[in-house]
Design a protein around this motif. Structure first.
Motif, PDB file in Angstrom:
ATOM      1  N   LEU A   1      25.448   5.970 102.069  1.00 55.47           N
ATOM      2  CA  LEU A   1      26.878   6.962 102.253  1.00 55.47           C
ATOM      3  C   LEU A   1      27.293   6.934 103.404  1.00 55.47           C
ATOM      4  O   LEU A   1      28.391   6.487 103.623  1.00 55.47           O
ATOM      5  CB  LEU A   1      26.578   8.292 101.456  1.00 55.47           C
ATOM      6  N   GLU A   2      26.473   7.186 104.455  1.00 55.77           N
ATOM      7  CA  GLU A   2      26.884   7.541 105.971  1.00 55.77           C
ATOM      8  C   GLU A   2      27.071   6.110 106.429  1.00 55.77           C
ATOM      9  O   GLU A   2      27.848   5.719 107.507  1.00 55.77           O
ATOM     10  CB  GLU A   2      26.106   7.977 106.668  1.00 55.77           C
ATOM     11  N   GLY A   3      26.703   5.033 105.694  1.00 59.48           N
ATOM     12  CA  GLY A   3      26.566   3.550 106.367  1.00 59.48           C
ATOM     13  C   GLY A   3      28.207   3.162 106.247  1.00 59.48           C
ATOM     14  O   GLY A   3      28.806   2.494 107.094  1.00 59.48           O
TER      15      GLY A   3
ATOM     16  N   PHE B   1      29.429   3.445 116.355  1.00 56.52           N
ATOM     17  CA  PHE B   1      28.595   2.269 117.052  1.00 56.52           C
ATOM     18  C   PHE B   1      27.106   2.974 117.282  1.00 56.52           C
ATOM     19  O   PHE B   1      26.323   1.946 116.887  1.00 56.52           O
ATOM     20  CB  PHE B   1      29.541   1.750 118.178  1.00 56.52           C
ATOM     21  N   LEU B   2      27.135   3.827 118.295  1.00 56.83           N
ATOM     22  CA  LEU B   2      25.652   4.350 118.729  1.00 56.83           C
ATOM     23  C   LEU B   2      24.759   4.455 117.509  1.00 56.83           C
ATOM     24  O   LEU B   2      23.786   4.168 117.509  1.00 56.83           O
ATOM     25  CB  LEU B   2      25.991   5.413 119.550  1.00 56.83           C
ATOM     26  N   SER B   3      25.448   5.306 116.510  1.00 54.63           N
ATOM     27  CA  SER B   3      24.484   5.799 115.427  1.00 54.63           C
ATOM     28  C   SER B   3      23.902   4.373 114.365  1.00 54.63           C
ATOM     29  O   SER B   3      22.950   4.456 114.162  1.00 54.63           O
ATOM     30  CB  SER B   3      25.233   6.878 114.374  1.00 54.63           C
ATOM     31  N   ALA B   4      24.929   3.866 114.072  1.00 53.24           N
ATOM     32  CA  ALA B   4      24.835   2.615 113.379  1.00 53.24           C
ATOM     33  C   ALA B   4      23.705   1.590 114.137  1.00 53.24           C
ATOM     34  O   ALA B   4      22.603   0.969 113.357  1.00 53.24           O
ATOM     35  CB  ALA B   4      26.000   1.666 113.049  1.00 53.24           C
ATOM     36  N   LEU B   5      23.702   1.628 115.437  1.00 53.94           N
ATOM     37  CA  LEU B   5      22.949   0.668 116.183  1.00 53.94           C
ATOM     38  C   LEU B   5      21.497   1.144 116.290  1.00 53.94           C
ATOM     39  O   LEU B   5      20.361   0.616 115.822  1.00 53.94           O
ATOM     40  CB  LEU B   5      23.315   0.566 117.371  1.00 53.94           C
TER      41      LEU B   5
ATOM     42  N   LEU C   1      20.834  -4.589 115.516  1.00 50.88           N
ATOM     43  CA  LEU C   1      22.105  -5.392 115.256  1.00 50.88           C
ATOM     44  C   LEU C   1      22.278  -5.573 113.797  1.00 50.88           C
ATOM     45  O   LEU C   1      23.445  -5.481 113.523  1.00 50.88           O
ATOM     46  CB  LEU C   1      22.031  -6.871 115.913  1.00 50.88           C
ATOM     47  N   THR C   2      21.178  -5.510 112.893  1.00 43.62           N
ATOM     48  CA  THR C   2      21.291  -5.523 111.508  1.00 43.62           C
ATOM     49  C   THR C   2      22.012  -4.692 110.958  1.00 43.62           C
ATOM     50  O   THR C   2      22.928  -4.633 110.248  1.00 43.62           O
ATOM     51  CB  THR C   2      20.071  -5.871 110.898  1.00 43.62           C
ATOM     52  N   THR C   3      21.537  -3.080 111.143  1.00 44.59           N
ATOM     53  CA  THR C   3      22.144  -2.145 110.637  1.00 44.59           C
ATOM     54  C   THR C   3      23.825  -1.799 111.103  1.00 44.59           C
ATOM     55  O   THR C   3      24.299  -1.812 110.392  1.00 44.59           O
ATOM     56  CB  THR C   3      21.536  -0.814 111.038  1.00 44.59           C
ATOM     57  N   LEU C   4      24.055  -2.250 112.289  1.00 43.84           N
ATOM     58  CA  LEU C   4      25.376  -2.414 112.891  1.00 43.84           C
ATOM     59  C   LEU C   4      26.195  -3.141 112.028  1.00 43.84           C
ATOM     60  O   LEU C   4      27.355  -2.809 111.620  1.00 43.84           O
ATOM     61  CB  LEU C   4      25.322  -2.763 114.232  1.00 43.84           C
ATOM     62  N   LEU C   5      25.805  -4.508 111.833  1.00 43.52           N
ATOM     63  CA  LEU C   5      26.629  -5.252 111.096  1.00 43.52           C
ATOM     64  C   LEU C   5      26.775  -4.989 109.561  1.00 43.52           C
ATOM     65  O   LEU C   5      27.756  -5.055 108.905  1.00 43.52           O
ATOM     66  CB  LEU C   5      26.016  -6.719 111.013  1.00 43.52           C
ATOM     67  N   VAL C   6      25.561  -4.735 109.119  1.00 42.60           N
ATOM     68  CA  VAL C   6      25.653  -4.273 107.570  1.00 42.60           C
ATOM     69  C   VAL C   6      26.515  -3.133 107.191  1.00 42.60           C
ATOM     70  O   VAL C   6      27.331  -2.975 106.335  1.00 42.60           O
ATOM     71  CB  VAL C   6      23.977  -3.964 106.998  1.00 42.60           C
TER      72      VAL C   6
ATOM     73  N   CYS D   1      17.737  -1.646  99.335  1.00 43.90           N
ATOM     74  CA  CYS D   1      16.684  -2.391  99.143  1.00 43.90           C
ATOM     75  C   CYS D   1      15.998  -2.600 100.550  1.00 43.90           C
ATOM     76  O   CYS D   1      14.622  -2.608 100.830  1.00 43.90           O
ATOM     77  CB  CYS D   1      16.826  -4.010  98.600  1.00 43.90           C
ATOM     78  N   PHE D   2      16.818  -2.738 101.695  1.00 46.74           N
ATOM     79  CA  PHE D   2      16.406  -2.580 102.906  1.00 46.74           C
ATOM     80  C   PHE D   2      15.767  -1.618 103.250  1.00 46.74           C
ATOM     81  O   PHE D   2      14.378  -1.551 103.894  1.00 46.74           O
ATOM     82  CB  PHE D   2      17.440  -3.139 103.967  1.00 46.74           C
ATOM     83  N   THR D   3      16.055  -0.358 103.162  1.00 44.18           N
ATOM     84  CA  THR D   3      15.442   0.790 103.283  1.00 44.18           C
ATOM     85  C   THR D   3      14.350   1.111 102.652  1.00 44.18           C
ATOM     86  O   THR D   3      13.190   1.483 103.102  1.00 44.18           O
ATOM     87  CB  THR D   3      16.569   1.909 103.127  1.00 44.18           C
ATOM     88  N   ALA D   4      14.322   0.895 101.294  1.00 42.99           N
ATOM     89  CA  ALA D   4      13.016   0.752 100.495  1.00 42.99           C
ATOM     90  C   ALA D   4      12.019  -0.061 101.116  1.00 42.99           C
ATOM     91  O   ALA D   4      10.838   0.608 100.903  1.00 42.99           O
ATOM     92  CB  ALA D   4      13.646   0.713  98.919  1.00 42.99           C
TER      93      ALA D   4
END
Length: 334
Positions: A21-23, A124-128, A166-171, A262-265
């Motif tokens: 959700l926050e993503g 940006f900071l949170s996602a990274l 970087l992955t979470t930032l982009l996703v 799936c990534f988080t799980a």
């Protein structure tokens, strides 16, 4: 059922819900200065998440509360060892919240532009940093026999964890762009589609690099279930990009959401039954047993959770249903 396992699963579910959700909130915030060409467009973009962004953050607050009550040793070691990183995340979340409220308090273009960029910075900071934090849990950090984190801030940064960030930032950026294709109208929809297509094309190889580094730096792939779910996240990511290219934006959003799930799980599955891995000595790792509260505490918490969580979920589902329509200029108040 073993209540320690139950609460580990509940904590994992709370973080999955938060990232899903926050993503897209983070993604929308990062795209705000670039997709919105004028003040009206930026207001439409902000209004697309306006009714829900603060509710989405409740998942994080609940996850933190669950950690504190169910696994106090995990909470203590995590928040002391990751103090600076989590403090920066907190600052980012505060800056975002303040910016959403302050932006419209003055019509001066310079004022509004400042707070638009603060929304970007906070997102940006949170996602990274969330990606850096999650991959650190899996890779392992210096924890001694007393469950004390004995490293520094720079111990949290490595090629693997930076690729995780970087992955979470982009996703999350892709998630936000796909969300906007479903919530706005006009030329901005096509702009959001183009951004999503380009971001997705960059995200796919980054996720493949993360998978390779996860294989090298962690033991996640020694657990068949975790490995399958992790690979599933990459498959859903590719599927999201293909669906987007074919014009099925809604299905693309769902597929990318499943990438996050799936990534988080997979990360939590790879940890289990540990909650924090010690890279000094595997025997010093925190587990769902040596980091947990007493059985009585877990029983009381289970009763409270089974009573209150369904009510919260129903309320949030109702909120999304009420604000399900697309946002346009007509919804702006001058």
């Amino acid at each position: 059922m073993d209540l320690n396992i139950l609460w580990f699963i509940l904590v994992a579910v709370l973080f999955i819900g938060f990232f899903f959700l926050e993503g897209f909130d983070f993604g929308v915030g990062m795209l705000l200065p670039f997709l919105g060409k004028n003040d009206n467009e930026r207001r439409v973009i902000i209004n697309s998440i306006g009714p829900v962004w603060d509710g989405n953050e409740v998942w994080l607050i609940t996850a933190g509360g669950a950690l504190f009550a169910a696994f106090p040793n995990w909470y203590a070691t995590l928040f002391s060892g990751f103090y600076l990183a989590l403090f920066v995340i907190l600052v980012g979340l505060i800056v975002r919240g303040v910016a959403f409220e302050f932006r419209s308090s003055d019509r001066n273009p310079a004022w509004r532009n400042l707070w638009d960029w603060m929304i970007f910075v906070g997102s940006f900071l949170s996602a990274l940093l969330w990606g850096v934090a999650v991959t650190n849990l899996l890779q392992g950090v210096p924890i001694d026999a007393n469950m004390q984190y004995v490293g520094g801030f720079w111990n949290l940064l490595s090629p693997y964890t930076l690729v995780g960030g970087l992955t979470t930032l982009l996703v999350f950026t892709l998630h936000g762009a796909l969300f906007l294709t479903l919530k706005i109208e006009g030329d901005m929809v096509e702009r959001a589609r183009r951004v999503a297509t380009r971001v997705g094309l960059v995200t796919i190889p980054v996720v493949l690099v993360l998978a390779l580094l996860t294989y090298v730096n962690t033991d996640l792939f020694t657990k068949a279930g975790a490995a399958v779910v992790f690979v599933g996240s990459a498959v859903f990511l590719v599927l999201a990009w293909l669906l987007l290219k074919s014009g099925r934006n809604g299905w693309a959003f769902i597929a990318n959401g499943l990438t996050i799930v799936c990534f988080t799980a997979a990360m939590f599955w790879g940890l289990f039954p540990r909650v924090m891995v010690s890279n000094l000595n595997p025997d010093w790792s925190l587990t769902i047993y040596n980091a947990s509260s007493s059985p009585y505490t877990l029983k009381v918490m289970t009763v409270v959770a089974l009573t209150m969580v369904p009510i919260v979920l129903l309320y949030q589902a109702w909120t999304y249903w009420v604000f399900r329509h697309r946002v346009t200029d007509k919804h702006l108040h001058y």
